[in-house]
Design an enzyme around this catalytic site. Structure first.
Site, PDB file in Angstrom:
ATOM      1  N   ASN A  10       0.860  -1.181   0.000  1.00 33.61           N
ATOM      2  CA  ASN A  10       0.000   0.000   0.000  1.00 33.61           C
ATOM      3  C   ASN A  10       0.902   1.238   0.000  1.00 33.61           C
ATOM      4  OD1 ASN A  10      -1.794   2.052   0.498  1.00 33.61           O
ATOM      5  ND2 ASN A  10      -2.672   1.156   2.346  1.00 33.61           N
ATOM      6  N   ARG A  93      -2.669  -2.197  -3.358  1.00 33.99           N
ATOM      7  CA  ARG A  93      -3.857  -1.370  -3.154  1.00 33.99           C
ATOM      8  C   ARG A  93      -3.764  -0.195  -4.130  1.00 33.99           C
ATOM      9  NH1 ARG A  93      -4.958   3.334   1.054  1.00 33.99           N
ATOM     10  NH2 ARG A  93      -7.147   3.623   0.577  1.00 33.99           N
ATOM     11  N   HIS A 182     -13.015   3.260   0.268  1.00 33.95           N
ATOM     12  CA  HIS A 182     -13.049   2.247   1.344  1.00 33.95           C
ATOM     13  C   HIS A 182     -13.742   0.963   0.871  1.00 33.95           C
ATOM     14  CE1 HIS A 182     -13.074   5.692   4.566  1.00 33.95           C
ATOM     15  NE2 HIS A 182     -11.832   5.257   4.389  1.00 33.95           N
ATOM     16  N   HIS A 210     -17.822   2.438   8.177  1.00 33.57           N
ATOM     17  CA  HIS A 210     -16.365   2.473   8.328  1.00 33.57           C
ATOM     18  C   HIS A 210     -16.014   3.835   8.934  1.00 33.57           C
ATOM     19  CE1 HIS A 210     -12.121   1.613   6.809  1.00 33.57           C
ATOM     20  NE2 HIS A 210     -12.085   2.904   7.131  1.00 33.57           N
ATOM     21  N   GLY A 212     -13.304   5.934  10.814  1.00 34.46           N
ATOM     22  CA  GLY A 212     -11.906   6.062  11.255  1.00 34.46           C
ATOM     23  C   GLY A 212     -11.526   7.517  11.159  1.00 34.46           C
ATOM     24  N   ASN A 213     -10.312   7.735  10.717  1.00 35.29           N
ATOM     25  CA  ASN A 213      -9.906   9.103  10.435  1.00 35.29           C
ATOM     26  C   ASN A 213     -10.695   9.625   9.246  1.00 35.29           C
ATOM     27  OD1 ASN A 213      -8.200  11.063  11.301  1.00 35.29           O
ATOM     28  ND2 ASN A 213      -6.427   9.693  11.163  1.00 35.29           N
ATOM     29  N   GLY A 214     -10.711   8.789   8.202  1.00 38.47           N
ATOM     30  CA  GLY A 214     -11.643   8.992   7.086  1.00 38.47           C
ATOM     31  C   GLY A 214     -12.817   8.069   7.345  1.00 38.47           C
ATOM     32  N   ARG A 243     -11.752  16.213   7.693  1.00 41.18           N
ATOM     33  CA  ARG A 243     -12.501  16.535   6.465  1.00 41.18           C
ATOM     34  C   ARG A 243     -13.924  16.958   6.802  1.00 41.18           C
ATOM     35  NH1 ARG A 243     -11.163  11.083   3.310  1.00 41.18           N
ATOM     36  NH2 ARG A 243      -9.329  10.840   4.615  1.00 41.18           N
ATOM     37  N   ASP A 285      -8.387  13.338  16.657  1.00 39.70           N
ATOM     38  CA  ASP A 285      -8.360  11.996  17.229  1.00 39.70           C
ATOM     39  C   ASP A 285      -9.518  11.836  18.217  1.00 39.70           C
ATOM     40  OD1 ASP A 285      -7.636   9.809  19.101  1.00 39.70           O
ATOM     41  OD2 ASP A 285      -5.886   9.714  17.792  1.00 39.70           O
ATOM     42  N   GLY A 336     -15.149   2.975  14.799  1.00 39.87           N
ATOM     43  CA  GLY A 336     -16.244   2.001  14.781  1.00 39.87           C
ATOM     44  C   GLY A 336     -15.937   0.758  15.591  1.00 39.87           C
ATOM     45  N   GLU A 337     -14.650   0.340  15.564  1.00 33.74           N
ATOM     46  CA  GLU A 337     -14.274  -0.873  16.298  1.00 33.74           C
ATOM     47  C   GLU A 337     -14.030  -0.613  17.779  1.00 33.74           C
ATOM     48  OE1 GLU A 337     -10.781  -2.484  14.316  1.00 33.74           O
ATOM     49  OE2 GLU A 337     -11.788  -2.300  12.382  1.00 33.74           O
ATOM     50  N   ASN A 338     -13.526   0.597  18.078  1.00 38.23           N
ATOM     51  CA  ASN A 338     -13.015   0.846  19.440  1.00 38.23           C
ATOM     52  C   ASN A 338     -13.765   1.892  20.243  1.00 38.23           C
ATOM     53  OD1 ASN A 338     -10.580  -0.840  19.174  1.00 38.23           O
ATOM     54  ND2 ASN A 338     -10.077   0.639  17.582  1.00 38.23           N
ATOM     55  N   GLU A 387      -8.295  -4.967   5.423  1.00 35.47           N
ATOM     56  CA  GLU A 387      -8.168  -4.708   3.987  1.00 35.47           C
ATOM     57  C   GLU A 387      -7.020  -5.514   3.375  1.00 35.47           C
ATOM     58  OE1 GLU A 387      -8.617  -0.660   5.431  1.00 35.47           O
ATOM     59  OE2 GLU A 387      -9.337  -0.112   3.443  1.00 35.47           O
TER      60      GLU A 387
END
Ligand code: ADP
Length: 403
Positions: A10, A93, A182, A210, A212-214, A243, A285, A336-338, A387
């Site tokens: 990536n 990627r 994504h 999804h 995250g940061n994005g 963003r 963050d 989303g996960e944490n 991913e």
């Protein structure tokens, strides 16, 4: 059946992330990151056999970086393979495949040209991806390589979902439409959710968040993406780390005039200084924002979280409408996960869709878990994204099909 070893690459403009993955079960033999490529003080961080090794060495371009990665992989002390020939395939990627690619493909000259044609759609990303592909081709000329696109999964969107209501000729002349990003993550977590529920994905209406940061959300109907929140670029949709997500386009000309700045400068502000960072004035963050909001009672941090959660909530509602219902809601990526608090905050008020949240189960971080109660009509789940695994799997499938 032969276990394939697949190198997943990536490339960013000055960085290169890699994983060497065994195709059978996704076992990660080694992974790492080359940073500051083409800048001074470049460095490789290589993780293998439970150890983390830092190698400081000049890397003037991506070719140098790949050479250093391969040296690390075969190193007699901290390497994981004896010889480069053990690498069966490389999966790259690639951010933008435009309308040319609806799935992953074996890289040849024609494919490379099509990826090059998409540079104008993703000027910050595709050039680095191409650099990475070319560098690998030079160093490993006989190893098959596959491109896996962020946009491909969303190519199933219907025209009424991907077209902007602007003069149609801008679509035909300049390819201005919604592409979505994504995709590899949305595809992975939606398929994984169906597997966990032991139901065919062809029977399910899934909303994948999804975050995250994005951040982006997708409506995955019977296994196909029919809508997603990012658009022509990854700037559309939700409020993100820095963003803005969707705004009234007139704000751009208004700000240009008021602040006496160029369109490019405004877009830069929308990309880098907006989102939850812009509203809170504290951080992009989510851990910092939660600390500021919940521990210190910072009102703007709280407001930033409200704006973020509200847009996610609205989009989930919109996608339930777009699909004529929803069976599964999935949370993935960093937040989303944490982020149990944020998940609860987003879901609060959406129970009318047909779930009730199990608050104990929702305390989970980073583990596959069903967080709705067992009698819920709609399942709500946390599914960590992967991913790289998805890229390795696609690469394996394509390479095996040509042998
Ligand atoms: P990227 O888009 O860069 O891949 P990630 O998916 O890694 O982003 O997500 C990064 C975000 O996840 C950060 O805002 C970070 O605060 C958030 N995050 C990571 N761990 C936690 C946590 N334990 N609680 C809340 N947020 C978290």
């Amino acid at each position: 059946m032969k276990i394939m070893k697949i190198l997943v690459i990536n490339c960013g403009s000055s960085s290169l992330k890699y994983q060497l993955i065994e195709s059978t079960d996704g076992n990660v033999l080694a992974k790492g990151l080359a940073e500051r490529i083409g800048i001074n003080d470049s460095m490789l961080t290589h993780n293998a056999n439970g150890e983390k090794i830092k190698i400081k060495k000049d890397m003037k371009d991506h070719k140098d970086a790949i050479k250093l990665v391969l040296d690390a992989l075969v190193n007699s002390d901290y390497g994981v393979i004896k010889d480069m020939s053990e690498i069966d395939a490389v999966g790259h990627r690639v951010v933008h495949g435009g309308e040319s690619f609806t799935s992953s493909v074996l890289i040849n000259d024609e494919v490379l040209k099509a990826i090059t044609d998409c540079i104008e759609l993703a000027p910050l990303h595709n050039p680095a991806n191409i650099e990475g592909i070319k560098a690998c081709q030079q160093i490993m000329p006989n190893v098959p390589m596959v491109a896996v696109f962020d946009t491909a999964f969303h190519q199933t969107m219907p025209d009424y979902a991907y077209l902007y209501p602007i003069p149609y000729e801008y679509y035909t002349k300049y390819r201005i439409r919604r592409y979505g990003f994504h995709g590899t993550s949305h595809k992975y977590v939606s398929n994984r959710a169906a597997e966990i529920l032991n139901k065919p994905i062809e029977d399910l209406k899934i909303i994948t968040c999804h975050l995250g940061n994005g951040s982006s959300i997708a409506a995955v109907k019977y296994g196909k993406s029919i809508d997603t929140s990012m658009g022509f670029t990854p700037l559309e949709g939700l409020a993100m780390g820095t963003r803005s997500g969707s705004i009234d386009p007139s704000i751009i000309s208004y700000l240009m005039e008021k602040e006496n700045i160029s369109a490019e400068e405004v877009v830069n502000i929308l990309n880098k200084k907006s989102g939850v960072y812009g509203i809170s004035g504290i951080s992009s963050d989510f851990r910092d924002l939660e600390d500021a909001a919940f521990k210190n009672g910072d009102e703007r941090a709280q407001l930033a979280l409200n704006v973020f959660a509200y847009r996610v909530k609205k989009t989930i509602g919109a996608y339930a409408a777009a699909m004529g219902g929803v069976d599964v809601i999935v949370f993935t990526a960093g937040v989303g996960e944490n982020g149990p608090e944020i998940r609860e905050f987003i879901l609060d008020g959406l129970e009318f869709l047909g779930f009730s949240l199990d608050k104990e189960k929702n305390k989970v971080r980073g583990k596959e878990t069903i967080i709705s109660t067992p009698n819920s009509k709609v399942s709500v789940m946390v599914v960590p994204t992967n991913e790289e695994y998805m890229i390795a799997k696609d690469t394996e499938k394509i390479v095996k099909s040509i042998k």
